[in-house]
Design a protein around this motif. Sequence first.
Motif, PDB file in Angstrom:
ATOM      1  N   LYS A 320       0.855  -1.182   0.000  1.00  0.00           N
ATOM      2  CA  LYS A 320       0.000   0.000   0.000  1.00  0.00           C
ATOM      3  C   LYS A 320       0.893   1.235   0.000  1.00  0.00           C
ATOM      4  O   LYS A 320       1.783   1.360   0.845  1.00  0.00           O
ATOM      5  CB  LYS A 320      -0.890  -0.001   1.245  1.00  0.00           C
ATOM      6  N   PRO A 321       0.710   2.160  -0.953  1.00  0.00           N
ATOM      7  CA  PRO A 321       1.567   3.354  -0.983  1.00  0.00           C
ATOM      8  C   PRO A 321       1.229   4.318   0.150  1.00  0.00           C
ATOM      9  O   PRO A 321       0.114   4.312   0.684  1.00  0.00           O
ATOM     10  CB  PRO A 321       1.253   3.971  -2.352  1.00  0.00           C
ATOM     11  N   GLY A 322       2.213   5.111   0.539  1.00  0.00           N
ATOM     12  CA  GLY A 322       1.998   6.143   1.548  1.00  0.00           C
ATOM     13  C   GLY A 322       2.084   5.664   2.979  1.00  0.00           C
ATOM     14  O   GLY A 322       1.716   6.395   3.903  1.00  0.00           O
ATOM     15  N   VAL A 323       2.591   4.434   3.196  1.00  0.00           N
ATOM     16  CA  VAL A 323       2.738   3.919   4.558  1.00  0.00           C
ATOM     17  C   VAL A 323       4.133   4.271   5.058  1.00  0.00           C
ATOM     18  O   VAL A 323       5.136   3.763   4.550  1.00  0.00           O
ATOM     19  CB  VAL A 323       2.518   2.393   4.604  1.00  0.00           C
ATOM     20  N   MET A 324       4.192   5.146   6.057  1.00  0.00           N
ATOM     21  CA  MET A 324       5.477   5.540   6.636  1.00  0.00           C
ATOM     22  C   MET A 324       5.708   4.758   7.929  1.00  0.00           C
ATOM     23  O   MET A 324       4.802   4.635   8.758  1.00  0.00           O
ATOM     24  CB  MET A 324       5.529   7.039   6.917  1.00  0.00           C
ATOM     25  N   SER A 325       6.915   4.246   8.082  1.00  0.00           N
ATOM     26  CA  SER A 325       7.268   3.470   9.270  1.00  0.00           C
ATOM     27  C   SER A 325       8.640   3.894   9.760  1.00  0.00           C
ATOM     28  O   SER A 325       9.458   4.402   8.992  1.00  0.00           O
ATOM     29  CB  SER A 325       7.295   1.971   8.958  1.00  0.00           C
ATOM     30  N   GLN A 326       8.878   3.678  11.040  1.00  0.00           N
ATOM     31  CA  GLN A 326      10.186   3.955  11.616  1.00  0.00           C
ATOM     32  C   GLN A 326      10.537   2.848  12.594  1.00  0.00           C
ATOM     33  O   GLN A 326       9.679   2.333  13.320  1.00  0.00           O
ATOM     34  CB  GLN A 326      10.218   5.308  12.335  1.00  0.00           C
ATOM     35  N   LYS A 327      11.814   2.452  12.590  1.00  0.00           N
ATOM     36  CA  LYS A 327      12.260   1.403  13.497  1.00  0.00           C
ATOM     37  C   LYS A 327      12.311   1.922  14.923  1.00  0.00           C
ATOM     38  O   LYS A 327      12.645   3.083  15.168  1.00  0.00           O
ATOM     39  CB  LYS A 327      13.631   0.879  13.071  1.00  0.00           C
ATOM     40  N   ASP A 328      12.005   1.023  15.847  1.00  0.00           N
ATOM     41  CA  ASP A 328      12.003   1.334  17.268  1.00  0.00           C
ATOM     42  C   ASP A 328      13.240   0.693  17.908  1.00  0.00           C
ATOM     43  O   ASP A 328      13.900  -0.146  17.311  1.00  0.00           O
ATOM     44  CB  ASP A 328      10.728   0.772  17.899  1.00  0.00           C
ATOM     45  N   ILE A 329      13.541   1.106  19.117  1.00  0.00           N
ATOM     46  CA  ILE A 329      14.634   0.496  19.879  1.00  0.00           C
ATOM     47  C   ILE A 329      14.037  -0.167  21.118  1.00  0.00           C
ATOM     48  O   ILE A 329      13.301   0.470  21.872  1.00  0.00           O
ATOM     49  CB  ILE A 329      15.686   1.533  20.300  1.00  0.00           C
ATOM     50  N   ARG A 330      14.340  -1.440  21.300  1.00  0.00           N
ATOM     51  CA  ARG A 330      13.864  -2.129  22.496  1.00  0.00           C
ATOM     52  C   ARG A 330      14.950  -3.063  22.997  1.00  0.00           C
ATOM     53  O   ARG A 330      15.841  -3.470  22.252  1.00  0.00           O
ATOM     54  CB  ARG A 330      12.575  -2.911  22.227  1.00  0.00           C
ATOM     55  N   LEU A 331      14.869  -3.410  24.257  1.00  0.00           N
ATOM     56  CA  LEU A 331      15.845  -4.299  24.873  1.00  0.00           C
ATOM     57  C   LEU A 331      15.316  -5.725  24.906  1.00  0.00           C
ATOM     58  O   LEU A 331      14.117  -5.952  25.111  1.00  0.00           O
ATOM     59  CB  LEU A 331      16.166  -3.848  26.292  1.00  0.00           C
ATOM     60  N   ILE A 332      16.220  -6.677  24.713  1.00  0.00           N
ATOM     61  CA  ILE A 332      15.894  -8.097  24.814  1.00  0.00           C
ATOM     62  C   ILE A 332      16.721  -8.683  25.960  1.00  0.00           C
ATOM     63  O   ILE A 332      17.948  -8.493  26.010  1.00  0.00           O
ATOM     64  CB  ILE A 332      16.246  -8.847  23.520  1.00  0.00           C
ATOM     65  N   ARG A 333      16.066  -9.361  26.875  1.00  0.00           N
ATOM     66  CA  ARG A 333      16.803 -10.062  27.918  1.00  0.00           C
ATOM     67  C   ARG A 333      17.316 -11.361  27.350  1.00  0.00           C
ATOM     68  O   ARG A 333      16.525 -12.192  26.862  1.00  0.00           O
ATOM     69  CB  ARG A 333      15.920 -10.318  29.141  1.00  0.00           C
ATOM     70  N   LEU A 334      18.600 -11.566  27.381  1.00  0.00           N
ATOM     71  CA  LEU A 334      19.218 -12.731  26.789  1.00  0.00           C
ATOM     72  C   LEU A 334      19.073 -13.951  27.691  1.00  0.00           C
ATOM     73  O   LEU A 334      19.237 -13.846  28.922  1.00  0.00           O
ATOM     74  CB  LEU A 334      20.687 -12.474  26.489  1.00  0.00           C
ATOM     75  N   GLU A 335      18.773 -15.067  27.069  1.00  0.00           N
ATOM     76  CA  GLU A 335      18.595 -16.311  27.813  1.00  0.00           C
ATOM     77  C   GLU A 335      19.900 -16.691  28.524  1.00  0.00           C
ATOM     78  O   GLU A 335      20.988 -16.646  27.947  1.00  0.00           O
ATOM     79  CB  GLU A 335      18.202 -17.430  26.841  1.00  0.00           C
ATOM     80  N   GLY A 336      19.812 -17.007  29.773  1.00  0.00           N
ATOM     81  CA  GLY A 336      20.985 -17.422  30.534  1.00  0.00           C
ATOM     82  C   GLY A 336      21.800 -16.284  31.107  1.00  0.00           C
ATOM     83  O   GLY A 336      22.889 -16.506  31.633  1.00  0.00           O
ATOM     84  N   SER A 337      21.286 -15.054  30.976  1.00  0.00           N
ATOM     85  CA  SER A 337      22.056 -13.920  31.508  1.00  0.00           C
ATOM     86  C   SER A 337      22.058 -13.954  33.030  1.00  0.00           C
ATOM     87  O   SER A 337      21.134 -14.431  33.669  1.00  0.00           O
ATOM     88  CB  SER A 337      21.440 -12.596  31.016  1.00  0.00           C
ATOM     89  N   ASP A 338      23.148 -13.453  33.610  1.00  0.00           N
ATOM     90  CA  ASP A 338      23.277 -13.464  35.071  1.00  0.00           C
ATOM     91  C   ASP A 338      22.327 -12.478  35.709  1.00  0.00           C
ATOM     92  O   ASP A 338      22.079 -11.393  35.179  1.00  0.00           O
ATOM     93  CB  ASP A 338      24.710 -13.099  35.479  1.00  0.00           C
ATOM     94  N   GLU A 339      21.796 -12.837  36.828  1.00  0.00           N
ATOM     95  CA  GLU A 339      20.993 -11.910  37.615  1.00  0.00           C
ATOM     96  C   GLU A 339      21.871 -11.351  38.726  1.00  0.00           C
ATOM     97  O   GLU A 339      22.498 -12.081  39.491  1.00  0.00           O
ATOM     98  CB  GLU A 339      19.778 -12.652  38.216  1.00  0.00           C
ATOM     99  N   ARG A 340      21.888 -10.042  38.832  1.00  0.00           N
ATOM    100  CA  ARG A 340      22.751  -9.408  39.829  1.00  0.00           C
ATOM    101  C   ARG A 340      21.939  -8.425  40.650  1.00  0.00           C
ATOM    102  O   ARG A 340      21.017  -7.824  40.160  1.00  0.00           O
ATOM    103  CB  ARG A 340      23.919  -8.675  39.142  1.00  0.00           C
TER     104      ARG A 340
END
Length: 340
Positions: A320-340
């Motif tokens: 569909k023409p005229g669709v404007m989008s922008q990338k977002d920034i989000r955090l991913i918690r990595l599997e097995g990461s240490d909890e501190r």
Amino acid sequence: MNLLLTSAGRRGYLVEYFKEALAGGRVYAANSDGRAPAFSAADAHVVTPLIYEENYIPFLIDYCREHEISLLISLFDIDLPILAANKGRFLRAGVRVLVSDPGVIAVCNDKWKTYAFLCDNGFPAPRTFLDPEEASAACREGKLSWPLIVKPRWGMGSLSIFEAEDEEELRVFYKKVKQGIQNSYLKYEAAKDPDACVLIQEKLVGQEYGLDIINDLDGRYRNTIVKMKYAMRSGETDCAVTVENPELAFLGERVSEKLGHIGNLDMDVFRADGKFYVLEMNARFGGGYPFSHMAGVNLPRAIAAWAAGEEADAGWLRAKPGVMSQKDIRLIRLEGSDER
């Protein structure tokens, strides 16, 4: 149908797109770095050997057999020539690799071959040199103007790209790009021609566009999606809008017919001085595909249909023409990461 996405990296959105498209199949993600954010979106994931290690292909084939994976797609340029050269081995194991033929991959990965392909087929391209002295001479003779872009011949994104304002900067940046290549994964492909691994290219000033040129799994042209870019970040499109542009759509069709790629071709185009110039081509899903997807394109669904021997709905390949989008920034918690 189960699918493996190799070199998945940060392309979690593509994992999600394929999960929606497969309707019951499982989507696996592979990467040589166990911290790949795309792992969090996949049904399962695996850390692979490095691409250039001898056991990389056997590892992937064994993994596909173990998990009944019948389709493999890579998301990284460096992966493509290795996979293209081994398509037969995968096919004998019952796995279809969605990758273009080795000659097509060479044209897209090697930016000097890209330039030759464009010139040979009558597609306008920025003037490009391998010899810094030839580029400097062209500027002295008034055939070219400073600044010039200095970048790796085999490269992607914004890695080791510089803008030289004069001959002195050109000499410095030429040397710096060579050093940058040897200190990165680009050194493997650059080893094919280490004395000519740096490009000097005319700088274009104008509006940049991104094209998704879609072929089916037999290399037949299906459609071109055109996006006008508004912002870039680290060599990738950050904000764009889908547009209707018959001239660029026809350009995409002509490139498709000459190149004969499989699946998606991500192509960058500049409009400068009233003319469209092709800058680069990437024979894979590029960072600009999500903007097509947001506008209604569903290439993953079409690929799943083609791989199953079915025809894809033409509507899946229209934006569909005229669709404007922008990338977002989000955090991913990595599997097995240490909890501190």
